[in-house]
Scaffold this active site. Sequence first.
Site, mmCIF file in Angstrom:
data_model
loop_
_atom_site.group_PDB
_atom_site.id
_atom_site.type_symbol
_atom_site.label_atom_id
_atom_site.label_comp_id
_atom_site.label_asym_id
_atom_site.label_seq_id
_atom_site.Cartn_x
_atom_site.Cartn_y
_atom_site.Cartn_z
ATOM 1 N N GLY A 11 0.865 -1.191 0.000
ATOM 2 C CA GLY A 11 0.000 0.000 0.000
ATOM 3 C C GLY A 11 0.894 1.232 0.000
ATOM 4 N N GLY A 14 -0.582 4.410 -1.185
ATOM 5 C CA GLY A 14 -1.894 4.715 -0.589
ATOM 6 C C GLY A 14 -1.845 5.916 0.347
ATOM 7 C CG LEU A 16 -1.575 4.342 6.833
ATOM 8 C CD1 LEU A 16 -2.108 5.256 7.921
ATOM 9 C CD2 LEU A 16 -1.807 2.879 7.246
ATOM 10 N NE ARG A 45 -4.611 -2.642 -7.646
ATOM 11 C CZ ARG A 45 -5.539 -3.459 -7.243
ATOM 12 N NH1 ARG A 45 -5.430 -4.743 -7.447
ATOM 13 N NH2 ARG A 45 -6.578 -3.010 -6.609
ATOM 14 C CG HIS A 166 -3.406 5.863 14.477
ATOM 15 N ND1 HIS A 166 -4.532 5.467 13.814
ATOM 16 C CD2 HIS A 166 -3.578 7.189 14.715
ATOM 17 C CE1 HIS A 166 -5.347 6.508 13.662
ATOM 18 N NE2 HIS A 166 -4.784 7.571 14.201
ATOM 19 C CE LYS A 170 -4.897 9.497 17.662
ATOM 20 N NZ LYS A 170 -4.607 10.652 16.824
ATOM 21 C CD GLU A 204 -12.281 11.509 11.830
ATOM 22 O OE1 GLU A 204 -11.155 11.728 11.382
ATOM 23 O OE2 GLU A 204 -12.952 10.513 11.538
ATOM 24 C CG HIS A 228 -9.070 4.196 16.382
ATOM 25 N ND1 HIS A 228 -7.883 3.526 16.263
ATOM 26 C CD2 HIS A 228 -9.287 4.784 15.168
ATOM 27 C CE1 HIS A 228 -7.408 3.692 15.035
ATOM 28 N NE2 HIS A 228 -8.241 4.442 14.351
ATOM 29 C CE LYS A 322 -8.609 15.040 14.634
ATOM 30 N NZ LYS A 322 -8.917 13.767 13.989
#
Length: 464
Positions: A11, A14, A16, A45, A166, A170, A204, A228, A322
Amino acid sequence: MRKKFVIIIFGGLGDLARSKLYPVLFNLYKKSQLLNCSRIIGTGRRPNVGREEFIQILKDSVGNDDRDFLSLFEFVRIDLDKAEEYSFLKESLVRFKEEEFIFYLATPPFTFESIITNLGNFLKEFSNEKKIVIEKPFGYDLESAKRLNIITKRFFREEEIYRIDHFLGKETVQNIFGLRFSNIIFEGIWNRNFIDHIQISALEDVGVEGRLGYYDRIGALRDMVQNHLMQILTLIAMEPPCCISEGAIRGEKVKVLKSIRDIKYEDVPLNTVRGQYEGYLKDEKISLSHTETYAAVKLYVDNLRWDGVPFYLRTGKKLKKKETSAIIVFKKIPGLFSKLLDCTPQEDIIGFKIAPENKIILSFQLRPLGGSILSCPIPTSMEWTGPNMEAYETLFVDIIEGDRTLFIREDEIERSWEIVQPIIDFWKDDPKIPIYPPGSLGPKEAEDFIRKDGRVWRYLSQNS
Ligand code: BG6
């Protein structure tokens, strides 16, 4: 001496990789933490991407053209669904005899099984040490997560598997653990005798932003709640670990998940709300979708500490602003002020503001300055503010160093899917979805959902 390693990012073209992984790798490089990194291989790809285009993507992503950093990179074009194309990667890796391989799957969950199988098969010819990092969501329901665990374990030992979330990297999320277990004044009141309820939110203002191919198959529950928000819940609710070890900390988190009361299929409407922002279909040029862009879920942790305390988890896209937070709302003080002075007592709160800033806020009541000693108290607050750090950076260092404390264990992942599975099933069978206006606080149903429990949604930002 530390082992040399090669990082392989699936990826590699991508969202991320471009928005998070490359900038983090650049930071680590600047801090001399990639001195043992022999190569970083990005795969993708897209037919029109070669080395030159890839380097341009890297430059745009890190905002720098440091030659030494860029020279670490190599691009390998693979269609990840085609087993025969993995030979291109094999050709690139064969020259690294001593290095450990760190494979990072920064691709959508429906690609994991095929990548791991293809990868695992060709790796049989290599004796290098290896690690595999798998992004969230790990699977897309309980069954696929179980299958993915089985497939992954066919080729990798559990110690080699890093299921990443992830949010655990934090700063303020880690400080939930830090604050609770380093301070007697908080730990003593951290239970059902003092706490009324808990709200964990990831709100968000952005929408799906070009990620429709992923998002429309996933939705808010799988994208944010199952991983999360559930992870934040475990840090708030866990018991102190017996010792500072990976096994002890992860073990306590799993115990929390096991204590969460199952929501029965027929009770899903009572315990959840979902919504989709108006314009989701229009913006993204698709004709019909029942995918939720907003989800709220009420959970109970049935143990001695938390009996009867609701945990409200909510997330949504295209909302007013957010705010990612965990808010501990304490019970109102009984007695003197409310009864004798006819004051309306407010709740004390401890708020962990995870984004957009790192803050811990203690809100409590004081009599107004200069007022009589018997004045009705008014809310005031004290806060700690920390610097903004990139969550992926901490986690990348942990991966390189082999510390799995902040990664998700096999049983942990399966239990968290088990908790949300009835919701997935019910929502699939009942596609009616409330629509909410972009820039709002979410669907009206979400306000009613918490109000019927005699509570309101809390915000740590001003003017929310
Ligand atoms: C990701 C989700 O895991 O987290 C995204 O896939 C979401 O949809 C993002 O926007 C939020 O993370 P952060 O760190 O930007 O708050």
